[in-house]
Design a protein around this motif. Sequence first.
Motif, PDB file in Angstrom:
ATOM      1  N   MET A  59      -3.075 -10.402  -3.667  1.00 30.95           N
ATOM      2  CA  MET A  59      -3.568  -9.271  -2.893  1.00 30.95           C
ATOM      3  C   MET A  59      -2.852  -8.004  -3.357  1.00 30.95           C
ATOM      4  O   MET A  59      -1.884  -8.069  -4.130  1.00 30.95           O
ATOM      5  CB  MET A  59      -3.343  -9.479  -1.388  1.00 30.95           C
ATOM      6  CG  MET A  59      -1.885  -9.570  -0.972  1.00 30.95           C
ATOM      7  SD  MET A  59      -1.676  -9.771   0.817  1.00 30.95           S
ATOM      8  CE  MET A  59      -2.252  -8.167   1.412  1.00 30.95           C
ATOM      9  N   ALA A  60      -3.327  -6.845  -2.896  1.00 31.45           N
ATOM     10  CA  ALA A  60      -2.708  -5.585  -3.279  1.00 31.45           C
ATOM     11  C   ALA A  60      -1.296  -5.497  -2.706  1.00 31.45           C
ATOM     12  O   ALA A  60      -1.045  -5.884  -1.560  1.00 31.45           O
ATOM     13  CB  ALA A  60      -3.547  -4.414  -2.769  1.00 31.45           C
ATOM     14  N   GLY A  61      -0.365  -5.006  -3.522  1.00 32.24           N
ATOM     15  CA  GLY A  61       0.995  -4.811  -3.043  1.00 32.24           C
ATOM     16  C   GLY A  61       1.064  -3.716  -1.995  1.00 32.24           C
ATOM     17  O   GLY A  61       0.150  -2.899  -1.876  1.00 32.24           O
ATOM     18  N   THR A  62       2.139  -3.713  -1.241  1.00 31.32           N
ATOM     19  CA  THR A  62       2.265  -2.767  -0.125  1.00 31.32           C
ATOM     20  C   THR A  62       3.240  -1.627  -0.402  1.00 31.32           C
ATOM     21  O   THR A  62       3.392  -0.736   0.430  1.00 31.32           O
ATOM     22  CB  THR A  62       2.730  -3.519   1.145  1.00 31.32           C
ATOM     23  OG1 THR A  62       3.972  -4.194   0.863  1.00 31.32           O
ATOM     24  CG2 THR A  62       1.686  -4.539   1.569  1.00 31.32           C
ATOM     25  N   GLU A  63       3.890  -1.647  -1.563  1.00 31.63           N
ATOM     26  CA  GLU A  63       4.872  -0.594  -1.860  1.00 31.63           C
ATOM     27  C   GLU A  63       4.202   0.763  -2.043  1.00 31.63           C
ATOM     28  O   GLU A  63       4.749   1.792  -1.651  1.00 31.63           O
ATOM     29  CB  GLU A  63       5.663  -0.958  -3.120  1.00 31.63           C
ATOM     30  CG  GLU A  63       6.529  -2.202  -2.976  1.00 31.63           C
ATOM     31  CD  GLU A  63       7.188  -2.565  -4.289  1.00 31.63           C
ATOM     32  OE1 GLU A  63       8.071  -1.797  -4.727  1.00 31.63           O
ATOM     33  OE2 GLU A  63       6.816  -3.601  -4.875  1.00 31.63           O
ATOM     34  N   ILE A  64       3.036   0.768  -2.660  1.00 30.70           N
ATOM     35  CA  ILE A  64       2.269   1.993  -2.887  1.00 30.70           C
ATOM     36  C   ILE A  64       0.949   1.878  -2.126  1.00 30.70           C
ATOM     37  O   ILE A  64       0.132   1.015  -2.432  1.00 30.70           O
ATOM     38  CB  ILE A  64       1.980   2.211  -4.382  1.00 30.70           C
ATOM     39  CG1 ILE A  64       3.277   2.349  -5.159  1.00 30.70           C
ATOM     40  CG2 ILE A  64       1.095   3.432  -4.576  1.00 30.70           C
ATOM     41  CD1 ILE A  64       4.109   3.567  -4.782  1.00 30.70           C
ATOM     42  N   PRO A  65       0.730   2.714  -1.124  1.00 28.95           N
ATOM     43  CA  PRO A  65      -0.525   2.627  -0.364  1.00 28.95           C
ATOM     44  C   PRO A  65      -1.737   2.916  -1.240  1.00 28.95           C
ATOM     45  O   PRO A  65      -1.750   3.891  -1.988  1.00 28.95           O
ATOM     46  CB  PRO A  65      -0.366   3.714   0.709  1.00 28.95           C
ATOM     47  CG  PRO A  65       1.096   3.990   0.783  1.00 28.95           C
ATOM     48  CD  PRO A  65       1.612   3.773  -0.604  1.00 28.95           C
TER      49      PRO A  65
END
Length: 245
Positions: free
Chosen positions: A91-97
């Motif tokens: 899934m998409a990482g959460t560090e960069i919105p």
Amino acid sequence: RDYYASRGLGDVYKRQGRKNTLKFIQLLQLIWLRGERRISKKELIDALYDRREVADANNSINNLLHQVKKQLPAAGLPDCNYIIRIEGDYMAGTEIPVRTDVQSFVELAEAGDRELNEEKSACYYKQALALYKGELLPDISTEIWVIEENLQLKMIFDTCVQRLADYFKRNGKDAELEALYEKAVRLFPYENWQLDQIDALLAKGENERALEIYHQMVQLYSDEMGLDPTPVSYTHLRAHETRSN
């Protein structure tokens, strides 16, 4: 520190060329479009590769994931985990919105479906339709996963138009109804939205404008497809003319 899908990907295109990065770009697009939903490696493989053409699809996906890790920082974006793995899924990482119009469109449409207040529901549908610009990812529109995404989004679009049109009709919002159908016709000229447009015009007594729309429809079908409009189109218009007279 908000970064979006459009920033950086253009630089990747320039640095390496579209052909070399196509699968890598698709991997990012596919995962970012999922938002907070996970996707399995098998789903990634099925979406991005023809197993008959790739000897080791599993390794190919691993290579693409490595490219993501390497190429985004090279394009000027922060060095972080853009794609993360959780219990074997991705899934998409959460560090960069990352936020896409597709996510917002779907969420607003769903909010409209849930809302019991008619006016508030219509407001959600309006916001959703304002985001809908037509075909998703036209440069790779023949990819199976893109076709499937487009079909789902088109179904949501149709539902939003139909429900918002019903609201406009019930509340005498003729100008907004006409603008709604004009957008539907502009985006999907071969799906007979013109019939609803003609209905709305004839209901207001604008017979000449309705006939103009019909002739435009005839011309479109003739010039672009070498076909006549669906048989129901002319019958539909004549029935209205008969009732009007």
